[in-house]
Design a protein around this motif. Sequence first.
Motif, PDB file in Angstrom:
ATOM      1  N   ARG A 134      34.326  35.949  50.484  1.00 53.28           N
ATOM      2  CA  ARG A 134      34.246  34.571  50.015  1.00 53.28           C
ATOM      3  C   ARG A 134      33.220  34.545  48.883  1.00 53.28           C
ATOM      4  NH1 ARG A 134      35.063  34.148  55.468  1.00 53.28           N
ATOM      5  NH2 ARG A 134      37.026  33.104  55.986  1.00 53.28           N
ATOM      6  N   ALA A 135      33.536  33.815  47.822  1.00 58.08           N
ATOM      7  CA  ALA A 135      32.686  33.861  46.633  1.00 58.08           C
ATOM      8  C   ALA A 135      31.255  33.441  46.948  1.00 58.08           C
ATOM      9  CB  ALA A 135      33.270  32.982  45.534  1.00 58.08           C
ATOM     10  N   GLY A 136      31.087  32.470  47.846  1.00 56.75           N
ATOM     11  CA  GLY A 136      29.740  32.026  48.203  1.00 56.75           C
ATOM     12  C   GLY A 136      28.938  33.142  48.843  1.00 56.75           C
ATOM     13  N   PHE A 137      29.566  33.913  49.733  1.00 63.76           N
ATOM     14  CA  PHE A 137      28.874  35.041  50.350  1.00 63.76           C
ATOM     15  C   PHE A 137      28.580  36.123  49.317  1.00 63.76           C
ATOM     16  CE2 PHE A 137      29.222  39.323  52.183  1.00 63.76           C
ATOM     17  CZ  PHE A 137      28.091  39.309  52.983  1.00 63.76           C
ATOM     18  N   LEU A 138      29.526  36.382  48.424  1.00 64.11           N
ATOM     19  CA  LEU A 138      29.320  37.415  47.415  1.00 64.11           C
ATOM     20  C   LEU A 138      28.128  37.085  46.524  1.00 64.11           C
ATOM     21  CD1 LEU A 138      30.186  40.010  46.054  1.00 64.11           C
ATOM     22  CD2 LEU A 138      31.950  38.729  44.831  1.00 64.11           C
ATOM     23  N   GLY A 154      32.702  28.205  46.501  1.00 67.93           N
ATOM     24  CA  GLY A 154      32.132  29.076  47.527  1.00 67.93           C
ATOM     25  C   GLY A 154      33.143  29.612  48.517  1.00 67.93           C
ATOM     26  N   ASP A 155      34.221  28.858  48.782  1.00 61.20           N
ATOM     27  CA  ASP A 155      35.242  29.302  49.731  1.00 61.20           C
ATOM     28  C   ASP A 155      36.351  30.118  49.075  1.00 61.20           C
ATOM     29  OD1 ASP A 155      34.039  28.149  51.975  1.00 61.20           O
ATOM     30  OD2 ASP A 155      34.952  26.201  51.570  1.00 61.20           O
ATOM     31  N   ALA A 156      36.315  30.266  47.766  1.00 60.34           N
ATOM     32  CA  ALA A 156      37.354  31.029  47.067  1.00 60.34           C
ATOM     33  C   ALA A 156      37.314  32.481  47.521  1.00 60.34           C
ATOM     34  CB  ALA A 156      37.148  30.934  45.560  1.00 60.34           C
ATOM     35  N   VAL A 157      38.481  33.076  47.683  1.00 62.96           N
ATOM     36  CA  VAL A 157      38.576  34.477  48.095  1.00 62.96           C
ATOM     37  C   VAL A 157      38.623  35.372  46.854  1.00 62.96           C
ATOM     38  CG1 VAL A 157      40.004  36.212  49.266  1.00 62.96           C
ATOM     39  CG2 VAL A 157      39.683  33.941  50.279  1.00 62.96           C
ATOM     40  N   VAL A 158      37.771  36.378  46.869  1.00 64.44           N
ATOM     41  CA  VAL A 158      37.678  37.347  45.782  1.00 64.44           C
ATOM     42  C   VAL A 158      37.978  38.728  46.358  1.00 64.44           C
ATOM     43  CG1 VAL A 158      36.103  38.482  44.170  1.00 64.44           C
ATOM     44  CG2 VAL A 158      35.969  36.009  44.508  1.00 64.44           C
ATOM     45  N   VAL A 159      38.808  39.492  45.676  1.00 63.37           N
ATOM     46  CA  VAL A 159      39.082  40.874  46.083  1.00 63.37           C
ATOM     47  C   VAL A 159      38.498  41.814  45.037  1.00 63.37           C
ATOM     48  CG1 VAL A 159      40.837  42.603  46.625  1.00 63.37           C
ATOM     49  CG2 VAL A 159      41.174  40.226  47.322  1.00 63.37           C
ATOM     50  N   ASN A 160      37.685  42.746  45.514  1.00 63.51           N
ATOM     51  CA  ASN A 160      37.056  43.754  44.660  1.00 63.51           C
ATOM     52  C   ASN A 160      37.942  44.992  44.644  1.00 63.51           C
ATOM     53  OD1 ASN A 160      35.496  45.788  43.554  1.00 63.51           O
ATOM     54  ND2 ASN A 160      33.798  45.587  44.992  1.00 63.51           N
ATOM     55  N   VAL A 161      38.580  45.225  43.498  1.00 67.95           N
ATOM     56  CA  VAL A 161      39.363  46.444  43.289  1.00 67.95           C
ATOM     57  C   VAL A 161      38.566  47.324  42.338  1.00 67.95           C
ATOM     58  CG1 VAL A 161      41.502  47.425  42.379  1.00 67.95           C
ATOM     59  CG2 VAL A 161      41.570  45.285  43.679  1.00 67.95           C
TER      60      VAL A 161
END
Length: 268
Positions: free
Chosen positions: A208-212, A96-103
């Motif tokens: 954050r993956a959890g929010f996504l 859930g805390d992992a950072v994801v970048v949407n390109v």
Amino acid sequence: MSPATATGFTVLIPARMASSRLPDKPLADIAGLPMVVHVARRAAQSAAARVVVAADDPRILQACQAHGVQALLTRTDHASGSDRLAEACTQLGLDGDAVVVNVQGDEPLMDPALIDAVAALLPARTEASMGTAAHAIHTLADYENPNIVKVVLDARGLAHYFSRAPIPHARDHSGQSWWQGAAARAAPGVAALNGFAPLRHIGIYSYRAGFLRQFPGLAQAPTETVEALEQLRALWHGHRIAVHIAAQAPGPGVDTPADLDRVRALLA
């Protein structure tokens, strides 16, 4: 955390075959490679731990695999790219805390340094659920163009509002580049405008993956519906969006055949 130390994040690239203006867009040939492969290779030049294409069609999957790009197949009925990425987060089992970048899958000229800068926002800004980017607007035509999304920030560098309208609106200088030259010097409260210019939003996001994963379940905001800007849903529900100010615009994206020709010429 500086962009140089923003490591361990995942870049997700949503890619869907349907496009009203450019059919089969992810597979459009640019200098001998499918466009989505160009995007993935640019993203791989960032500090990301991994780059994954989230596709809606087996043909995209096959094209990625043929060129050594990791890809996964997602449902075809997603309403938006963020919905597709939420499914991808679940498939990848991201914490859930992992950072994801949407390109976006139509950004073959995306600057890897910009990816790093947007990824670095969330570790540095714990109050934010999302990160994005913007750059200064220089022309009145861009400021007034409804196809160019503007963003206004608060004192902490968090997004205050996004709009297709020219914001902030200069009441006493309508129709002018009020932030430049003589107009800026004549503006009320000129000291407060020192170095200030309207900002053009750049369509790259970190989450954050959890929010996504939660985002698709949030009710649509009235502002989102009116403006046709999905990021307003996050603000409506009280989430904060940190914004990196880039020195310049990224390379052009591809929405139309004319855009494709322009990018082909640049990458020839």
